[in-house]
Design a protein around this motif. Structure first.
Motif, mmCIF file in Angstrom:
data_model
loop_
_atom_site.group_PDB
_atom_site.id
_atom_site.type_symbol
_atom_site.label_atom_id
_atom_site.label_comp_id
_atom_site.label_asym_id
_atom_site.label_seq_id
_atom_site.Cartn_x
_atom_site.Cartn_y
_atom_site.Cartn_z
ATOM 1 N N ALA A 153 19.739 16.584 30.962
ATOM 2 C CA ALA A 153 20.353 16.681 29.632
ATOM 3 C C ALA A 153 19.345 17.214 28.616
ATOM 4 O O ALA A 153 19.679 18.055 27.769
ATOM 5 C CB ALA A 153 20.874 15.308 29.190
ATOM 6 N N ASP B 80 27.444 25.312 28.702
ATOM 7 C CA ASP B 80 26.438 24.336 28.280
ATOM 8 C C ASP B 80 27.094 23.042 27.810
ATOM 9 O O ASP B 80 26.616 21.939 28.120
ATOM 10 C CB ASP B 80 25.570 24.908 27.160
ATOM 11 N N LEU C 89 18.943 20.921 29.079
ATOM 12 C CA LEU C 89 20.097 21.636 28.524
ATOM 13 C C LEU C 89 20.006 21.724 27.003
ATOM 14 O O LEU C 89 20.296 22.779 26.413
ATOM 15 C CB LEU C 89 21.392 20.934 28.938
ATOM 16 N N LEU C 90 19.612 20.629 26.374
ATOM 17 C CA LEU C 90 19.495 20.620 24.918
ATOM 18 C C LEU C 90 18.410 21.578 24.440
ATOM 19 O O LEU C 90 18.587 22.284 23.444
ATOM 20 C CB LEU C 90 19.219 19.199 24.429
ATOM 21 N N ARG D 17 28.328 21.182 30.955
ATOM 22 C CA ARG D 17 27.240 20.585 31.739
ATOM 23 C C ARG D 17 26.577 19.433 30.994
ATOM 24 O O ARG D 17 26.240 18.407 31.589
ATOM 25 C CB ARG D 17 26.214 21.651 32.107
ATOM 26 N N LEU D 18 26.379 19.596 29.687
ATOM 27 C CA LEU D 18 25.753 18.536 28.895
ATOM 28 C C LEU D 18 26.617 17.281 28.896
ATOM 29 O O LEU D 18 26.120 16.164 29.085
ATOM 30 C CB LEU D 18 25.513 19.026 27.464
ATOM 31 N N SER D 19 27.905 17.462 28.706
ATOM 32 C CA SER D 19 28.827 16.326 28.767
ATOM 33 C C SER D 19 28.758 15.647 30.125
ATOM 34 O O SER D 19 28.794 14.416 30.224
ATOM 35 C CB SER D 19 30.256 16.811 28.488
ATOM 36 N N THR E 223 26.182 15.485 32.230
ATOM 37 C CA THR E 223 24.955 14.705 32.421
ATOM 38 C C THR E 223 25.001 13.393 31.640
ATOM 39 O O THR E 223 24.523 12.361 32.129
ATOM 40 C CB THR E 223 23.712 15.514 32.002
#
Length: 199
Positions: free
Chosen positions: A188, A73, A191-192, A76-78, A80
């Motif tokens: 994003a 996570d 994901l959050l 992937r968040l970084s 986006t």
């Protein structure tokens, strides 16, 4: 004597990356009003800084036995967050390549993208200690994606009312970068929201 390595704060690394993205999109908005070469160069510099911040976060993930957020996570968040800034730079880059100026539609989409990037930053600032407000900002990001997507389709419709095919093709490519950027912001937010559910 052994010295403990300082503990990595992944929340801070994500916030720093998002701050870089907000700064880049702010410059994009300024560029839309006054497309000066120096502003375009500054956006490229911020895009490269964003890449370095992402690389730092990835290195920290690889160097950490335990992370406060699932490793995938985090990765992937970084990614986006970085993609939003990348697309801001791609828009400026292609405006330069095609020797065209930002039109009102591009200015509108840049402003909407800035609101989305700011909501993303606000969301990340709340992630560690205030999940309720984090959730509210994530929902706001998704609303901004809908607004930007609607403006994109309106701009495309208006564009195809023109007769000059070369102008149509050039602006279509630039418009698409804003649509892709909004998709990344929306990802994003998803994901959050997933991260909040897992806590």
């Amino acid at each position: 004597m052994l010295h403990k390595k300082p503990k990595t704060n992944f929340y801070t690394l994500l916030i720093e990356q998002a701050e870089c993205t907000v700064s880049g999109v702010k410059l994009l908005c300024a560029y839309c009003n006054h497309p000066e070469e120096t502003r375009g160069d500054q956006i490229k510099e911020l895009e490269m800084l964003g890449d370095r911040k992402r690389s730092r976060l990835i290195a920290a993930i690889n160097d950490s036995f335990i992370t406060p957020i699932d490793r995938e996570d985090l990765f992937r968040l970084s990614g986006t967050i970085d993609d939003v800034l990348d697309y801001a730079w791609y828009a400026v880059k292609e405006l330069r390549i095609y020797h065209i100026n930002p039109d009102p539609a591009i200015g509108d989409m840049a402003n909407l993208l800035l609101q989305m990037a700011q909501s993303l930053l606000d969301c990340l600032r709340m992630l560690e200690h205030n999940p309720v407000q984090c959730n509210e900002h994530a929902v706001q990001i998704k609303k901004m994606e809908n607004r930007l997507n609607a403006r994109f389709h309106q701009a495309m419709n208006d564009l195809f009312e023109q007769d000059d095919i070369r102008t149509i093709l050039k602006y279509r490519e630039v418009y698409a970068h804003f649509n892709h950027a909004s998709d990344k912001g929306d990802h994003a937010a998803d994901l959050l929201l997933d991260i909040l559910v897992k806590r």
